[in-house]
Design a protein around this motif. Structure first.
Motif: not given
Length: 285
Positions: A127-145
């Motif tokens: 987020d813009t304040d530097g806090a993070t949120t977990l969106v997805a776990d157990g991903v086989g190499i997260p890549n292009g968006m």
């Protein structure tokens, strides 16, 4: 479609190209070498803008400075070539490194982290304040968006699943939901890596160990394929005047010619469609 080798560098893991509209220059990284590369097409000059231990991805901030996504869950703020701040934003990924990243319209950043021996990859939302949120776990190499033209959906590539997913995207909250398969790529060469979306809504997907870039229309139908003289084609980004050129990064530069005569170089394609300006990050630590 013409394929031009514009920088004959030999990156082992060239990745993450991003066009800086304020400078009219392209930035990209050589991840494990820790180098941030820079190319000015107006003059044809190339240099290493910054060097550190590991740098995996880059976003351009709204003020024109850069965020560098590094190892051990760290993000650095690069201002005029100086690293002024380094923050560990994801402590649970201290044994990993970031991979592909993209800013959203609100200035937040979606950022993937690589799998380790103990767990799969992850997708985080910074987020813009530097806090993070977990969106997805157990991903086989997260890549292009990338985002659809109306910013109602977000694409996300899972390399080892041979799949590009499409999520519903809420610009107000940054939330992703209602995941569906956009494309399963097992019937095309290589594995899906970095990607971008053009002004017509087409999706351009780089092919790791596939030696090509594939374009899909908004329905997921392949409409074009461009071969390159490098097996490890890693990512793509539009740039240049009117965002009318497509830049392509590659890896494997220390293993020419086994990986291809152009392995590790930066290429430029001349497609019949332009890109869109990428969103800028607005993260304030």
């Amino acid at each position: 479609m013409s394929v031009e080798r514009v920088v004959d560098c030999t990156c082992d893991l060239g990745e993450g190209p991003v066009w800086h509209t304020g400078e009219d220059r392209l930035y990209w990284v050589d991840i494990d070498a820790g180098r941030l590369h820079r190319f000015d097409p107006a003059t044809g000059t190339h240099d290493v803008a910054f060097e550190t231990r590991v740098v995996s991805g880059v976003t351009v901030q709204r003020d024109g400075s850069l965020l560098l996504f590094m190892d051990r869950g760290r993000v650095g703020h690069l201002v005029d070539g100086e690293l002024v701040t380094v923050e560990q934003v994801v402590e649970q990924d201290e044994e990993s490194r970031f991979n592909d990243v993209i800013a959203d319209p609100a200035g937040r950043v979606f950022c993937g982290t690589m799998p380790t021996d103990a767990r799969g990859g992850r997708l985080h939302h910074l987020d813009t304040d530097g806090a993070t949120t977990l969106v997805a776990d157990g991903v086989g190499i997260p890549n292009g968006m990338g985002f659809t033209r109306n910013y109602e959906s977000c694409y996300f590539t899972e390399t080892e699943a041979d799949t590009i997913y499409r999520y519903a995207y809420d610009e107000r909250t940054g939330e992703l939901s209602a995941r569906e398969r956009f494309v399963t790529t097992s019937d095309t060469p290589g594995l899906p890596d970095g990607m971008t979306v053009d002004a017509a809504g087409g999706v351009w997907s780089a092919r790791w160990k596939g030696g090509c870039v594939v374009r899909y229309d908004a329905s997921g139908t392949e409409v074009d394929r461009v071969d390159l003289p490098a097996e490890k084609v890693t990512s793509v980004a539009f740039g240049g005047p009117g965002l009318g050129r497509l830049y392509v990064t590659t890896g494997g530069g220390s293993a020419r010619p086994e990986e291809g005569t152009g392995a590790g170089a930066l290429f430029r394609l001349d497609p019949d469609v332009a890109g869109r300006p990428e969103c800028r990050s607005a993260v304030d630590f």
